[in-house]
Write a protein that holds these residues in place. Sequence first.
Motif, PDB file in Angstrom:
ATOM      1  N   VAL C   3       0.840  -1.172   0.000  1.00  0.00           N
ATOM      2  CA  VAL C   3       0.000   0.000   0.000  1.00  0.00           C
ATOM      3  C   VAL C   3       0.887   1.237   0.000  1.00  0.00           C
ATOM      4  CG1 VAL C   3      -1.559   1.356   1.431  1.00  0.00           C
ATOM      5  CG2 VAL C   3      -1.901  -1.094   1.209  1.00  0.00           C
ATOM      6  N   GLY C   4       0.591   2.164  -0.871  1.00  0.00           N
ATOM      7  CA  GLY C   4       1.355   3.408  -0.876  1.00  0.00           C
ATOM      8  C   GLY C   4       0.386   4.567  -0.775  1.00  0.00           C
ATOM      9  N   LEU C   5       0.831   5.617  -0.127  1.00  0.00           N
ATOM     10  CA  LEU C   5      -0.027   6.785  -0.013  1.00  0.00           C
ATOM     11  C   LEU C   5       0.741   8.018  -0.477  1.00  0.00           C
ATOM     12  CD1 LEU C   5      -2.749   7.931   1.150  1.00  0.00           C
ATOM     13  CD2 LEU C   5      -1.370   8.652   3.086  1.00  0.00           C
ATOM     14  N   VAL C  19       5.216  14.694   6.559  1.00  0.00           N
ATOM     15  CA  VAL C  19       4.379  14.682   5.364  1.00  0.00           C
ATOM     16  C   VAL C  19       2.921  14.906   5.739  1.00  0.00           C
ATOM     17  CG1 VAL C  19       5.933  13.171   4.098  1.00  0.00           C
ATOM     18  CG2 VAL C  19       4.022  12.175   5.365  1.00  0.00           C
ATOM     19  N   VAL C  28       7.939  10.686   8.493  1.00  0.00           N
ATOM     20  CA  VAL C  28       8.361   9.457   7.829  1.00  0.00           C
ATOM     21  C   VAL C  28       9.847   9.580   7.509  1.00  0.00           C
ATOM     22  CG1 VAL C  28       6.070   9.112   6.834  1.00  0.00           C
ATOM     23  CG2 VAL C  28       7.834  10.254   5.472  1.00  0.00           C
ATOM     24  N   SER C  29      10.471   8.447   7.283  1.00  0.00           N
ATOM     25  CA  SER C  29      11.891   8.493   6.948  1.00  0.00           C
ATOM     26  C   SER C  29      12.070   9.009   5.525  1.00  0.00           C
ATOM     27  CB  SER C  29      12.504   7.102   7.076  1.00  0.00           C
ATOM     28  OG  SER C  29      13.707   7.055   6.342  1.00  0.00           O
ATOM     29  N   MET C  43       5.666   9.089  -2.330  1.00  0.00           N
ATOM     30  CA  MET C  43       4.868   7.897  -2.077  1.00  0.00           C
ATOM     31  C   MET C  43       5.375   7.321  -0.761  1.00  0.00           C
ATOM     32  SD  MET C  43       2.365   6.259  -3.299  1.00  0.00           S
ATOM     33  CE  MET C  43       2.145   6.588  -5.038  1.00  0.00           C
ATOM     34  N   VAL C  44       4.455   7.137   0.184  1.00  0.00           N
ATOM     35  CA  VAL C  44       4.854   6.655   1.506  1.00  0.00           C
ATOM     36  C   VAL C  44       4.400   5.213   1.694  1.00  0.00           C
ATOM     37  CG1 VAL C  44       4.577   6.987   3.993  1.00  0.00           C
ATOM     38  CG2 VAL C  44       4.684   8.971   2.487  1.00  0.00           C
ATOM     39  N   HIS C  45       5.310   4.387   2.168  1.00  0.00           N
ATOM     40  CA  HIS C  45       4.966   2.996   2.472  1.00  0.00           C
ATOM     41  C   HIS C  45       5.617   2.610   3.797  1.00  0.00           C
ATOM     42  CE1 HIS C  45       4.422  -1.329   2.048  1.00  0.00           C
ATOM     43  NE2 HIS C  45       5.704  -1.473   2.292  1.00  0.00           N
ATOM     44  N   ALA C  46       4.834   2.089   4.713  1.00  0.00           N
ATOM     45  CA  ALA C  46       5.336   1.628   6.023  1.00  0.00           C
ATOM     46  C   ALA C  46       6.250   2.656   6.688  1.00  0.00           C
ATOM     47  CB  ALA C  46       6.047   0.282   5.883  1.00  0.00           C
ATOM     48  N   GLY C  47       5.849   3.902   6.648  1.00  0.00           N
ATOM     49  CA  GLY C  47       6.590   4.925   7.377  1.00  0.00           C
ATOM     50  C   GLY C  47       7.830   5.429   6.667  1.00  0.00           C
ATOM     51  N   ILE C  48       7.915   5.135   5.375  1.00  0.00           N
ATOM     52  CA  ILE C  48       9.108   5.528   4.630  1.00  0.00           C
ATOM     53  C   ILE C  48       8.706   6.128   3.288  1.00  0.00           C
ATOM     54  CG2 ILE C  48      11.143   4.582   3.470  1.00  0.00           C
ATOM     55  CD1 ILE C  48      11.568   2.896   5.756  1.00  0.00           C
ATOM     56  N   ILE C  50       9.205   6.229  -0.262  1.00  0.00           N
ATOM     57  CA  ILE C  50       9.916   5.294  -1.148  1.00  0.00           C
ATOM     58  C   ILE C  50      10.204   5.900  -2.515  1.00  0.00           C
ATOM     59  CG2 ILE C  50       9.148   3.149  -0.039  1.00  0.00           C
ATOM     60  CD1 ILE C  50       7.117   2.891  -2.404  1.00  0.00           C
ATOM     61  N   ALA C  51       9.498   6.956  -2.890  1.00  0.00           N
ATOM     62  CA  ALA C  51       9.751   7.564  -4.200  1.00  0.00           C
ATOM     63  C   ALA C  51       9.168   8.956  -4.252  1.00  0.00           C
ATOM     64  CB  ALA C  51       9.152   6.699  -5.313  1.00  0.00           C
ATOM     65  N   LYS C  52       9.769   9.768  -5.078  1.00  0.00           N
ATOM     66  CA  LYS C  52       9.231  11.083  -5.344  1.00  0.00           C
ATOM     67  C   LYS C  52       8.173  10.918  -6.438  1.00  0.00           C
ATOM     68  CE  LYS C  52      12.466  14.682  -5.881  1.00  0.00           C
ATOM     69  NZ  LYS C  52      13.161  15.777  -6.000  1.00  0.00           N
TER      70      LYS C  52
END
Lengths: 354, 334, 68
Positions: C3-5, C19, C28-29, C43-48, C50-52
């Motif tokens: 899941v990404g947000l 964020v 988030v990291s 894009m945030v996944h599990a508190g990180i 992961i991509a712009k």
Amino acid sequence: MTEEGKQAVAKARAILENYKGKKLRIMEVCGTHTHAIFKAGLRQLMPENVELISGPGCPVCVTPADFIDEAVWLATEKNAVITTFGDLVRVPGSEMSLAGARSEGADIVPVYTPIDAVEYAKTHPDREVVFLSVGFETTTPSACLAVQRAEKAGLKNFSILTANKTMDEAYRALKDSVDAYIYPGHVCAIVGTRLTEELTGEGISGVVAGFTPSELVTAAATLVELCSKSDEPFFRNCYPRVVTRDGSTAAKKLVEKYMEPADAVWRGLGIIPKSGMVLRDEYAAFDARKKFSVPSFKAKNPPGCRCGEILQGKCKPTDCPLFGKTCTPEHPVGACMVSQEGTCAAYYQYGGVV
Amino acid sequence: MEEKVMLVHGGGGKQTSELIHEVFAKRFRNLYLTEDDAAILPPPASNIAFTTDGFIVSPWKFPGGNIGKLSICGTVNDISCMGARPKYLSCAFVIEEGFPVKSLEEIADAMALTAREAGVSIVAGDTKVAGHGQVDGVFITTTGIGERLPGAHPSGKSARPGDAVIVSGDVGRHGCTILLARGEYGIDAEVTSDCAPLWGMASSVFDVCRDVHVLRDATRGGVGTVLHEIAGQSGVGIRLDASAVPVDPAVAGVCGMLGLEPLYLACEGRLVIFVPKEDAEAVVAELKKSPYGENAAVIGEVTPDEPGRVVMTTELGTQTVLPPPGGELLPRIC
Amino acid sequence: MCVGLPAKVVSIKDGMALVDASGAKREVSAELLDELDPGDYVMVHAGIAIAKITDDDASEAASVMGEL
Ligand code: SF4
């Protein structure tokens, strides 16, 4: 949605509607895709001779029951606090689920991110805290970050129980079951598309897709169009707003530093060589399995459950005699019914209508 | 009086009556609340609605309310949803030893205020004290009696094809508020609970619609669970217009982060109403007049197809269903 | 599987980004991304993160179909 977006979606629909070519088997290998596809009702737009198969892309579904047994053992025998993504709480082990262990007094703490598990360990120095590290390339870096933080903070009471997996060997292992893949967008965001491009050299085709309805329908149309144009293997990135060729170099470096590949058991599929990630020996202090000498559990798959075949697209949930009878989301028998993203759960919840 | 509740406060002696008087009776004062063993009430004007509900919530206080307000709203709203005017309540407290008396007063204040707004009298009560760790702060049970409006007959079995489905406000606020107040997931958002007594709003629905088929207050499980229950009990399908469901943006953001569905987050001040289509507009207009109804909206309709299911049309124009409620809400990564 | 947000970066400090997803805020990291600035979408996944994210999905759909 903008006018140009609407037009693109209309064009994609037209491609799908007018497809008259050969029979195609397309596999999505991401549980979030499975769910998003049902939610968007994409199946209703697929031509009759294109079959959408839900592959082994839900970390909960491919995690063997032994893993739950290990976690329950740590919670009950070692009195460890188990920190976990919510997804795993209800997954049945051979004796009980984590929810079951909790009702018998075990400490099970759902967390949003592994980083919070480290924080939990910091604030509970008198307890051993174990994080259940499941997930694919997207999620693995977060577990490594957690270990890194624990290391920096000099924590002695934090460790992780790994069941991390990588997709590349799975793509290869399942390639004969499908004509093309819908590659998982967020795995590719980390890994980059070099690998998936390379796979075309091995005869494996696919497109990277995002998760919104318009992203799914345009990816599906691209895939069908490219399949019908030629028999050559192909690759296309249909999620360019998030996925790049290189992915996240920092993430790859981080994982490389802390973890190394190992053979891994996939529930239903058996052992796929080099498809797992475990902590390197230098970090044994953070490896719950080593730290606590966790005994090996040999859980049997529940009798009658056909998850393995379902994950390979060899049969549908409705072919399983237990489906919807003894196996429901409230009382799941197999892994595919447990996670909301699981194929059987998705069929159960959406079945009949979509 | 002591600063903290002690076991002796539950012993039945002098301290018990002191606690009851100083904290509760003083605030709840009304004609029927006496020091005798039971309240004597006048005979009802019509059939009575009678219900009970237990309340536990952690933390006991949250943006938009506390367990006291909740315990009044819960029972008042259950009675209201039967088309009955809430009249009398009883309340029973189980208090954890060591709970601050000040906090108890805050709870009692909220109960008194909410009861007044709802037009009910708290006519009987009980107080017990449990040892430290045996309860979490305070547990409250309220029981209530209401008088049914003549002609009102809402029931979960009465949804009919052609009904409009209305929700009285944005969904999922209470569940989201509690989730944030627990602070477990490190998320920050400005969300307050929708906790409110709904008799005023419910009675106005009966004023403008003679034939209210279904009236429910969404609580645990949220509006989504109510829709599934009604579809099942009435043996009908519900066509939901997902884009019409009012959701506070911050609630949607929190849900996005944790992978949760706002329709399944708890509400404590939302009505779900099924009325014949032709009455829908008037009902929504009436709801909007209430301080709790500004976001009221028609969110769907009842169909004869797909009995037992909640069906939605997607952005792509295809069909999907609202998956049935899945139990405990846990954040997920996939 | 993941899941990404999408969320907007409000501020960045010590490898952590605050964020905002329509009013829901969380740290988030940001350690996996170089060159992240306030105002960027991630894009945030599990508190990180992961991509712009570089585009919205509608114009992405248009460019994807344009390439066919
Ligand atoms: S329906 Fe249940 S038992 Fe059958 S394959 Fe799916 S998960 Fe296994």
